[in-house]
Structure formats: C-alpha cells, structure tokens
Design a protein around this motif. Structure first.
Motif, PDB file in Angstrom:
ATOM      1  N   TRP A 180       4.211   9.707  -9.836  1.00 29.24           N
ATOM      2  CA  TRP A 180       3.613   9.825 -11.168  1.00 29.24           C
ATOM      3  C   TRP A 180       2.794  11.111 -11.283  1.00 29.24           C
ATOM      4  CZ3 TRP A 180       3.902   9.229 -15.948  1.00 29.24           C
ATOM      5  CH2 TRP A 180       2.799   9.170 -16.805  1.00 29.24           C
ATOM      6  N   ALA A 181       2.041  11.439 -10.246  1.00 29.11           N
ATOM      7  CA  ALA A 181       1.264  12.679 -10.257  1.00 29.11           C
ATOM      8  C   ALA A 181       2.184  13.899 -10.352  1.00 29.11           C
ATOM      9  CB  ALA A 181       0.400  12.767  -8.999  1.00 29.11           C
ATOM     10  N   THR A 182       3.310  13.847  -9.666  1.00 24.62           N
ATOM     11  CA  THR A 182       4.266  14.959  -9.711  1.00 24.62           C
ATOM     12  C   THR A 182       4.899  15.084 -11.089  1.00 24.62           C
ATOM     13  OG1 THR A 182       4.744  14.591  -7.358  1.00 24.62           O
ATOM     14  CG2 THR A 182       6.301  15.953  -8.598  1.00 24.62           C
ATOM     15  N   ILE A 183       5.222  13.949 -11.698  1.00 22.10           N
ATOM     16  CA  ILE A 183       5.797  13.964 -13.052  1.00 22.10           C
ATOM     17  C   ILE A 183       4.823  14.597 -14.041  1.00 22.10           C
ATOM     18  CG2 ILE A 183       6.479  12.463 -14.973  1.00 22.10           C
ATOM     19  CD1 ILE A 183       7.675  10.562 -12.872  1.00 22.10           C
ATOM     20  N   LEU A 184       3.542  14.338 -13.871  1.00 27.41           N
ATOM     21  CA  LEU A 184       2.536  14.932 -14.750  1.00 27.41           C
ATOM     22  C   LEU A 184       2.338  16.418 -14.456  1.00 27.41           C
ATOM     23  CD1 LEU A 184      -0.237  12.158 -14.726  1.00 27.41           C
ATOM     24  CD2 LEU A 184       1.350  12.679 -16.588  1.00 27.41           C
TER      25      LEU A 184
ATOM     26  N   SER B  70      -2.833   9.597 -12.199  1.00 23.86           N
ATOM     27  CA  SER B  70      -3.426  10.378 -13.287  1.00 23.86           C
ATOM     28  C   SER B  70      -4.626  11.200 -12.839  1.00 23.86           C
ATOM     29  CB  SER B  70      -3.850   9.439 -14.428  1.00 23.86           C
ATOM     30  OG  SER B  70      -2.734   8.764 -14.967  1.00 23.86           O
ATOM     31  N   PHE B  71      -5.329  10.729 -11.822  1.00 20.27           N
ATOM     32  CA  PHE B  71      -6.530  11.438 -11.389  1.00 20.27           C
ATOM     33  C   PHE B  71      -6.324  12.254 -10.115  1.00 20.27           C
ATOM     34  CE2 PHE B  71      -8.293   8.619 -14.474  1.00 20.27           C
ATOM     35  CZ  PHE B  71      -9.355   9.326 -15.003  1.00 20.27           C
ATOM     36  N   THR B  72      -5.116  12.238  -9.572  1.00 22.73           N
ATOM     37  CA  THR B  72      -4.821  13.103  -8.425  1.00 22.73           C
ATOM     38  C   THR B  72      -3.779  14.164  -8.757  1.00 22.73           C
ATOM     39  OG1 THR B  72      -3.164  11.512  -7.624  1.00 22.73           O
ATOM     40  CG2 THR B  72      -5.387  11.349  -6.704  1.00 22.73           C
TER      41      THR B  72
ATOM     42  N   LEU C 115       2.065  14.954   0.017  1.00 23.71           N
ATOM     43  CA  LEU C 115       1.461  14.368   1.216  1.00 23.71           C
ATOM     44  C   LEU C 115      -0.038  14.166   1.030  1.00 23.71           C
ATOM     45  CD1 LEU C 115       1.657  13.450   4.158  1.00 23.71           C
ATOM     46  CD2 LEU C 115       1.369  15.844   4.849  1.00 23.71           C
ATOM     47  N   LEU C 116      -0.707  15.146   0.436  1.00 31.08           N
ATOM     48  CA  LEU C 116      -2.147  15.006   0.197  1.00 31.08           C
ATOM     49  C   LEU C 116      -2.435  13.859  -0.768  1.00 31.08           C
ATOM     50  CD1 LEU C 116      -3.417  18.702  -0.095  1.00 31.08           C
ATOM     51  CD2 LEU C 116      -3.714  17.111   1.805  1.00 31.08           C
ATOM     52  N   ILE C 117      -1.646  13.764  -1.828  1.00 27.59           N
ATOM     53  CA  ILE C 117      -1.855  12.688  -2.801  1.00 27.59           C
ATOM     54  C   ILE C 117      -1.569  11.333  -2.165  1.00 27.59           C
ATOM     55  CG2 ILE C 117      -1.038  11.717  -4.984  1.00 27.59           C
ATOM     56  CD1 ILE C 117      -0.474  14.607  -5.886  1.00 27.59           C
ATOM     57  N   PHE C 118      -0.514  11.258  -1.377  1.00 31.03           N
ATOM     58  CA  PHE C 118      -0.167  10.009  -0.693  1.00 31.03           C
ATOM     59  C   PHE C 118      -1.303   9.558   0.220  1.00 31.03           C
ATOM     60  CE2 PHE C 118       1.549   7.824   3.021  1.00 31.03           C
ATOM     61  CZ  PHE C 118       2.277   6.795   2.437  1.00 31.03           C
ATOM     62  N   LEU C 119      -1.850  10.488   0.996  1.00 32.10           N
ATOM     63  CA  LEU C 119      -2.946  10.139   1.903  1.00 32.10           C
ATOM     64  C   LEU C 119      -4.190   9.708   1.134  1.00 32.10           C
ATOM     65  CD1 LEU C 119      -2.556  12.979   4.568  1.00 32.10           C
ATOM     66  CD2 LEU C 119      -1.929  10.568   4.801  1.00 32.10           C
TER      67      LEU C 119
ATOM     68  N   THR D   2       0.830  -1.207   0.000  1.00 33.86           N
ATOM     69  CA  THR D   2       0.000   0.000   0.000  1.00 33.86           C
ATOM     70  C   THR D   2       0.863   1.254   0.000  1.00 33.86           C
ATOM     71  OG1 THR D   2      -1.726  -1.183   1.226  1.00 33.86           O
ATOM     72  CG2 THR D   2      -1.843   1.219   1.210  1.00 33.86           C
ATOM     73  N   ALA D   3       1.891   1.263   0.849  1.00 31.23           N
ATOM     74  CA  ALA D   3       2.780   2.424   0.912  1.00 31.23           C
ATOM     75  C   ALA D   3       3.534   2.610  -0.403  1.00 31.23           C
ATOM     76  CB  ALA D   3       3.760   2.268   2.069  1.00 31.23           C
TER      77      ALA D   3
END
Length: 229
Positions: free
Chosen positions: A57-61, A138-140, A191-195, A47-48
């Motif tokens: 991946w979200a940061t790369i986008l 992709s969605f966060t 942190l928000l995306i991780f949570l 999960t982690a």
C-alpha cells in the motif's frame, strides 16, 4: 576511528540482545506452551501478511507521487515534495487515533451517515486487520517516496525518451524501462517499511489488531500482574 565507533555501538547494543536471547532460552518451553504453537504460528503469519500488505500500500501511494514530482512539470513541485514527507513526522499511533476519530464506529463519518439514514449500525470501521494495513501504509509511504524521488532523479531520462522513440506509450515506458530501474530501490524502501510494520505496537494496539507486538505486551503484562499477586 571506525573500529572504535563500532566497538562503542557493540557495547551499547550487545548486552540487551544477549540478555533477551538468554531469557528467551530460559523461558523457552513454558512460554511457548502458554501461548500455543498454533496460535504463535498464526500470529507470525498474520504479522508478516500485515507488514507485506502495508508495504504494498505504501508503494502504491509513493510510486505515482514520486513520478509526478520528478518526471512532470506539475506546479509547485518543491511544495509537493515537502508535503509528501509530512506523514513521516507523525507517529503512527497519532495517525491511528486520527482515523479512529474519522472512521471509528462512533467516528465523524458514521455519525454523518447515521444522521442521514437513521441506521445505527456503523457503515465503516477502521478497526481490524485492514485498518492496520491502511494506517501503517499511509504513514510510512514517505520512506518509499524519498527513496523513489532520489532514484528517479539519478535515472537518465534519455532511456525513457529512447523507449518512446521506439513507439512505446507512457505505460509501456514505465513498465519496460522505469520500473526495472527502480526495482532495487523499491526493494530497499520496502524492507524498511516492512521492518517498521512488524515492529509497530502503538497504532496496531489502538486499532485492535492482534499481532506479535501486541501479544508480547499482553504476555508480559499478564506475567507482571501474576507476579504482583
């Protein structure tokens, strides 16, 4: 006023939290024995890992997109800024269903490839760990996009101009000036995306990824079924 609001919020959120902790302590050993310590440890690690990779991946986008919108003169900047936030309005499970329709074993992409090659074996599938990483990231990514656009707008462009005057190219300016300035913002958005990623259930269950949330659902569902019998 702030104290009253804090008390109200505490009364709303403390009872379920206390109940959850109490039930967890009461269930404790039997539940852990049913799940298995090794299995639970593997689930936590998986999960982690998924949440971290989805955040990356979200940061790369988001990072190059935010830089293009704020630091360049691309046409229709306002439109691109608005379009960049649209995935945030789409629930992740809807995104998962969309990609299953496209990239599932019986999805559109495999159907096209199958009709061309005649090979019935799926060439690509969105199911599994990496599909979960892709869909959640992709969605966060709009979360990171909004954080970064705001931070870039607050950053003084003169700092980047000074670095260019010292002979650094665009990549050097980004690495030496822009990225260090954005690091706190990236950490906050990450942190928000991780949570969000570690708490997601709908998308990951559709993509058949076994993580903590899906295991919790499975355990609860199994126990309710046993109680009904």
């Amino acid at each position: 006023m702030a104290g009253i609001l804090g008390c109200i919020l505490g009364l709303l959120f403390l009872p379920p939290l206390v109940s959850l902790v109490a039930n967890g302590i009461h269930a404790g050993v039997p539940v852990l024995a049913a799940i298995g310590i090794d299995h639970l440890s593997a689930l936590v690690l998986k999960t982690a890992s998924l949440a971290i990779l989805a955040t990356v991946w979200a940061t790369i986008l988001a990072l190059p997109f935010a830089w293009l919108v704020v630091r360049t003169n691309i046409p229709w900047r306002s439109l691109w800024r608005w379009l960049g936030t649209i995935p945030l309005a789409i629930p992740s499970y809807i995104g998962a269903l969309t990609y299953i329709t496209l990239l599932g074993p019986a999805g559109l992409v495999n159907d096209v490839i199958r009709s061309i090659t005649g090979n019935v074996t799926p060439w690509v599938t969105i199911y599994g760990f990496w599909g979960g990483v892709f869909v959640l990231g992709s969605f966060t990514y709009p979360i990171m996009f909004l954080f970064l656009t705001s931070a870039l707008e607050r950053t003084n462009p003169a700092l980047e101009e000074a670095a260019r005057s010292l002979g650094h190219g665009r990549l050097g300016v980004f690495r030496l000036v822009t990225l260090p300035l954005l690091r706190p913002t990236i950490l906050a958005g990450g942190l928000l995306i991780f949570l969000y990623a570690i708490s997601d259930f709908g998308a990951l269950s559709l993509l058949r990824v076994q993580v903590l949330t899906t295991e919790i659902y499975h355990q609860l569902n199994t126990r309710f079924d046993q109680a009904a019998v």
